[in-house]
Write an enzyme that holds these catalytic residues in place. Structure first.
Site, short mmCIF file in Angstrom:
data_model
loop_
_atom_site.label_atom_id
_atom_site.label_comp_id
_atom_site.label_asym_id
_atom_site.label_seq_id
_atom_site.Cartn_x
_atom_site.Cartn_y
_atom_site.Cartn_z
CB SER A 129 -0.88 -0.03 1.25
OG SER A 129 -1.78 1.06 1.26
CE LYS A 130 5.49 4.97 -0.20
NZ LYS A 130 6.67 4.23 0.27
N GLY A 131 0.63 5.91 0.50
CA GLY A 131 -0.20 7.10 0.58
C GLY A 131 0.57 8.35 0.21
#
Ligand code: NAD
Length: 466
Positions: free
Chosen positions: A101-103
């Site tokens: 995941s990443k933000g």
């Protein structure tokens, strides 16, 4: 599709061609599961500002999913998707049981005061928490460009307020300050992991032969791009522990070069104070810092951001080994040029995996609610004291002080963290090396790394019946 995401997909496709996966599964592995876009308003300086951010979940073959949050004006949805994908492959290589995941939040953190940034971070966190995009069991962020333990502490606090009854709440984010349920060694972890990978590379004669380097680390020079969290820590470790010589540092607004070596601590202090290397007394200032990437050195370490080595400058790169401490620093076409020039690249999904390895330890510690080594430390010390006493009685001699002190000091939590990290990095490196040396038609170390990751993810999908 943007350059970074398109390039990441091309790297994966190249490795997929060497597997026997069905087209359907291959497509599932490549596809990003979801990307959530959020826009929220915050009242600051007497007016309302609207911010835009993203949280991408690339793969949920294992949960929680994991990946940093960056605060950067240039970030956008596709960049976040590419970074989320890299997280899936990275976790697979070093056997961390997470999906990727990443933000990202589109913001220049330097333009806001601390209290303003706290308000913005907390609002962003609220939006992600209420959709389980920050959660100990579903999605666990960590620091990345423009964020640090400070932002992680704000996020954890926001989660605690929204879920006061969640006993595992502290595990909703990693990279927190050690005094706020964090872990000693997380801040240094990515840099430390890169150090372990460099050391491991130089222990492998088959690989050294390919780059025409000997195994003596203390005669090697390196140039660094990006003196941030990752770049600063890894330079400190490589120069202080392994005697490598740091001869150049490239920053976004200029760089420095000194073939006699640069003291990283001194350079960092200067850069933190002046926000530029201009006027730095102990090295030559180079206004166009991209030129530093082309200078001769044994190892080039990009530790800033993606897409800094492309087909435009790869031809002029004159190092033997590139260690990708940053995510995605080499474009697909740039990589083709480097391959042609026989410049060896240790890819991001292996080289900078130390951050997520130690984040995993922090998450485990938060869920166990006890620090590593707590139960056994005194017991071990007692056993060691007994052993020393027995040796002294049997030999009639007292043990030399330096050994005795070493033994009796006992094992601290940081020793356990570094030992675990070292083990995971070496394991990952050995898996990729085996694939690289033994699989027919593997063109480079990056493709070997992607293939190792894809095989593991495919197996995981197989177990859940996909
Ligand atoms: P950071 O914000 O602490 O440091 C980045 C540094 O790079 C800053 O000093 C910045 O001024 C510099 N920089 C930016 N643009 C540049 C340019 N064009 N040329 C030269 N220098 C430039 O970020 P970080 O956490 O150290 O992350 C750096 C890289 O490592 C990113 O690609 C990130 O995704 C990756 N990474 C970070 C972690 C982590 O634990 N922080 C883990 C894995 C990977």
């Amino acid at each position: 599709m943007s350059g970074f995401l398109a390039d990441t997909t091309k790297y994966v496709n190249k490795a997929l061609k060497l597997t026997d996966l069905s087209d359907g599964l291959a497509n599932k592995i490549i596809t990003c599961n979801s990307t959530y876009t959020v826009r929220f308003g915050v009242r600051l300086r007497g007016e309302i500002f609207t911010f835009e951010g993203w949280r991408s979940v690339h793969s949920e073959h294992m949960e929680p999913t994991k990946g940093g949050i960056r605060f950067d004006l240039d970030t956008h949805a596709e960049e976040v998707e590419a970074l989320a994908a890299l997280m899936s492959y990275k976790c697979a290589i070093i056997n961390v049981p997470y999906g990727g995941s990443k933000g990202g939040l589109k913001i220049d953190p330097t333009q806001w005061k601390r209290a303003e940034l706290e308000k913005i971070t907390r609002r962003f966190a609220q939006e992600l928490i209420k959709r389980d995009l920050i959660s100990p069991s579903m999605n666990v962020p960590a620091p990345d460009i423009g964020t640090s333990s400070r932002e992680m502490a704000w996020i954890a606090d926001e989660y605690r307020k929204m879920h006061p009854a969640d006993i595992n709440g502290a595990a909703c984010v990693t990279g927190k300050p050690p005094s706020k349920n964090g872990l000693v060694g997380r801040e240094e972890a990515t840099g430390r992991g890169v150090q372990y990978i460099v050391r491991e590379f130089f222990k492998n004669p088959e690989l050294l032969k390919l780059v025409k380097l000997d195994d003596n680390l203390s005669t090697k020079t390196f140039i660094l791009q990006g003196l941030g969290n990752v770049g600063y820590n890894l330079s400190k470790f490589l120069t202080e522990d392994d005697d490598l010589k740091l001869i150049g540092i490239s920053e976004f607004n200029g760089g420095i070069f000194n073939e006699d070596g640069i003291n990283v601590e001194h350079a960092k202090k200067y850069f933190s104070k002046h926000k530029t290397f201009e006027g730095y007394p102990k090295a030559t200032f180079i206004k166009d810092s991209s030129l530093l990437l082309k200078r001769q050195c044994d190892i080039l370490i990009p530790a800033a951001r993606e897409n800094v080595i492309t087909e435009k400058n790869a031809e002029d790169i004159s190092t033997k080994l590139i260690v990708e401490a940053a995510n995605g620093p080499v474009s697909y076409k740039g990589n083709q040029v480097l391959n042609r020039k026989k410049i060896f690249v240790i890819p991001d999904i292996l080289a900078n995996a130390g951050g997520v390895a130690v984040s995993y330890f922090e998450w485990v510690k938060n869920i166990r609610h006890i620090r590593f080594g707590r139960l056994e430390k005194r017991r071990n010390q007692l056993q060691i004291n007994n052993l020393i006493e027995a040796i002294e009685v049997m030999t009639g001699k007292s043990m030399p002080k330096k050994y005795k002190t070493n033994f009796m000091d006992g094992i601290e939590e940081i020793d356990l963290i570094r030992s675990g990290l070292d083990d995971m990095m070496i394991d990952g490196f050995q898996c990729v090396k085996k694939e690289f040396l033994e699989t027919e038609k593997i063109p480079d170390f990056r493709t070997a790394a992607f293939k190792v990751a894809i095989d593991k993810i495919a197996l995981s999908y197989d177990f859940i019946g996909l």
